[in-house]
Design a protein around this motif. Sequence first.
Motif, mmCIF file in Angstrom:
data_model
loop_
_atom_site.group_PDB
_atom_site.id
_atom_site.type_symbol
_atom_site.label_atom_id
_atom_site.label_comp_id
_atom_site.label_asym_id
_atom_site.label_seq_id
_atom_site.Cartn_x
_atom_site.Cartn_y
_atom_site.Cartn_z
ATOM 1 N N GLN A 1 21.322 79.035 40.219
ATOM 2 C CA GLN A 1 19.994 78.549 40.582
ATOM 3 C C GLN A 1 19.013 79.079 39.541
ATOM 4 O O GLN A 1 19.301 80.033 38.819
ATOM 5 N N ILE A 2 17.872 78.426 39.435
ATOM 6 C CA ILE A 2 16.897 78.840 38.430
ATOM 7 C C ILE A 2 16.200 80.115 38.905
ATOM 8 O O ILE A 2 15.941 80.281 40.103
ATOM 9 N N PRO A 3 15.939 81.065 38.007
ATOM 10 C CA PRO A 3 15.274 82.307 38.430
ATOM 11 C C PRO A 3 13.852 82.047 38.922
ATOM 12 O O PRO A 3 13.271 80.989 38.689
ATOM 13 N N GLU A 4 13.316 83.027 39.600
ATOM 14 C CA GLU A 4 11.911 82.939 40.019
ATOM 15 C C GLU A 4 11.018 82.816 38.784
ATOM 16 O O GLU A 4 11.293 83.406 37.742
ATOM 17 N N TYR A 5 9.946 82.064 38.918
ATOM 18 C CA TYR A 5 9.083 81.873 37.749
ATOM 19 C C TYR A 5 8.223 83.113 37.509
ATOM 20 O O TYR A 5 7.938 83.885 38.422
ATOM 21 N N ASN B 1 6.947 83.342 28.058
ATOM 22 C CA ASN B 1 7.379 82.967 29.407
ATOM 23 C C ASN B 1 7.589 81.460 29.530
ATOM 24 O O ASN B 1 8.497 80.997 30.231
ATOM 25 N N ILE B 2 6.744 80.691 28.882
ATOM 26 C CA ILE B 2 6.880 79.236 28.936
ATOM 27 C C ILE B 2 8.198 78.807 28.289
ATOM 28 O O ILE B 2 8.958 78.007 28.846
ATOM 29 N N LEU B 3 8.496 79.363 27.120
ATOM 30 C CA LEU B 3 9.751 79.023 26.450
ATOM 31 C C LEU B 3 10.952 79.539 27.229
ATOM 32 O O LEU B 3 11.990 78.866 27.321
ATOM 33 N N SER B 4 10.803 80.727 27.810
ATOM 34 C CA SER B 4 11.876 81.280 28.636
ATOM 35 C C SER B 4 12.183 80.343 29.797
ATOM 36 O O SER B 4 13.354 80.106 30.139
ATOM 37 N N ARG B 5 11.128 79.780 30.394
ATOM 38 C CA ARG B 5 11.307 78.870 31.520
ATOM 39 C C ARG B 5 11.992 77.573 31.087
ATOM 40 O O ARG B 5 12.808 77.011 31.828
ATOM 41 N N PHE B 6 11.666 77.071 29.902
ATOM 42 C CA PHE B 6 12.358 75.895 29.375
ATOM 43 C C PHE B 6 13.857 76.165 29.281
ATOM 44 O O PHE B 6 14.687 75.328 29.652
ATOM 45 N N ILE B 7 14.204 77.340 28.774
ATOM 46 C CA ILE B 7 15.618 77.683 28.611
ATOM 47 C C ILE B 7 16.288 77.894 29.962
ATOM 48 O O ILE B 7 17.447 77.508 30.164
ATOM 49 N N ASP B 8 15.562 78.472 30.926
ATOM 50 C CA ASP B 8 16.108 78.605 32.280
ATOM 51 C C ASP B 8 16.408 77.226 32.882
ATOM 52 O O ASP B 8 17.432 77.025 33.539
ATOM 53 N N LEU C 1 17.116 74.517 31.214
ATOM 54 C CA LEU C 1 18.307 74.048 30.500
ATOM 55 C C LEU C 1 19.561 74.693 31.082
ATOM 56 O O LEU C 1 20.566 74.018 31.316
ATOM 57 N N GLY C 2 19.496 76.011 31.319
ATOM 58 C CA GLY C 2 20.655 76.722 31.852
ATOM 59 C C GLY C 2 21.076 76.186 33.210
ATOM 60 O O GLY C 2 22.262 75.998 33.481
ATOM 61 N N TYR C 3 20.096 75.939 34.086
ATOM 62 C CA TYR C 3 20.394 75.408 35.424
ATOM 63 C C TYR C 3 21.025 74.023 35.320
ATOM 64 O O TYR C 3 22.017 73.724 36.001
ATOM 65 N N ARG C 4 20.464 73.180 34.491
ATOM 66 C CA ARG C 4 21.029 71.836 34.299
ATOM 67 C C ARG C 4 22.463 71.918 33.766
ATOM 68 O O ARG C 4 23.359 71.195 34.215
ATOM 69 N N TYR C 5 22.664 72.799 32.783
ATOM 70 C CA TYR C 5 23.988 72.920 32.177
ATOM 71 C C TYR C 5 25.007 73.447 33.185
ATOM 72 O O TYR C 5 26.148 72.974 33.230
ATOM 73 N N TYR C 6 24.606 74.443 33.973
ATOM 74 C CA TYR C 6 25.516 75.029 34.959
ATOM 75 C C TYR C 6 26.104 73.934 35.852
ATOM 76 O O TYR C 6 27.328 73.849 36.052
ATOM 77 N N TRP C 7 25.230 73.081 36.403
ATOM 78 C CA TRP C 7 25.694 72.082 37.356
ATOM 79 C C TRP C 7 26.276 70.852 36.672
ATOM 80 O O TRP C 7 27.143 70.173 37.242
ATOM 81 N N ILE D 1 13.226 71.794 42.004
ATOM 82 C CA ILE D 1 13.149 73.028 42.771
ATOM 83 C C ILE D 1 13.948 74.145 42.100
ATOM 84 O O ILE D 1 13.597 75.318 42.181
ATOM 85 N N GLY D 2 15.054 73.766 41.429
ATOM 86 C CA GLY D 2 15.884 74.761 40.764
ATOM 87 C C GLY D 2 16.905 75.398 41.685
ATOM 88 O O GLY D 2 17.423 76.473 41.395
ATOM 89 N N LYS D 3 17.206 74.730 42.803
ATOM 90 C CA LYS D 3 18.216 75.209 43.727
ATOM 91 C C LYS D 3 19.079 74.042 44.170
ATOM 92 O O LYS D 3 18.653 72.888 44.110
#
Length: 201
Positions: free
Chosen positions: A33-37, A45-52, A54-60, A196-198
């Motif tokens: 799931q995506i980490p808390e913002y 933080n904005i770029l970190s969130r973009f990568i998060d 991406l990570g969530y999309r890739y995981y699933w 939502i990221g979950k």
Amino acid sequence: MMNIKAILFIALCGYTHISFSQNSDTMQLPYEQIPEYPTDYTSGNILSRFIDGLGYRYYWATEGLTEKDLDYAPSKEGRTMQQTIQHIYDLSKGIVNAPQNLPSMRNANQPELTFKELRKQTLLNLKKASELLSGKSAEDLGTYKVIFQSGDNKREFPYWNMINGQISDAIYHVGQVVSFRRSSGNPMNPKVSVFIGKTGK
């Protein structure tokens, strides 16, 4: 003849090694799931969130893929799913290298990784990149370079190129993975919510 303490020590070492190996194989991968913002909108933080994201999309997108899925290609000339996942892994190396000003080596001899290894290392690369960027200022980002190296030849670009380059490219290719698996008869979990990221149960 070994005494009982020596035998117990050897047995304990063996058990610890087996336990460590099992834990390594079954370790919790990031981005289920995506980490808390973050609490503030710093550049990092904005770029970190973009990568998060991406990570969530890739995981699933890569969760539950089969050999049939990995062999799928939209045409004889196109990349297979496995080759696309390999490419995303290569992009993830650039994504994690840039905040460390490390070069991405081209034409380097690399061992061939299994799908399971590619998936794990890609997710870990994205998580580390996100952590490296978290909280960083615009001034910090200005010191990062996108570096390509092939032998003695080295080319450097500002971090701007990472945003429209590897990060955007990886998101694009994750979308291909989602499309490919749908075409091969194994669509992504419909309860994934990228907004939502979950993911629902």
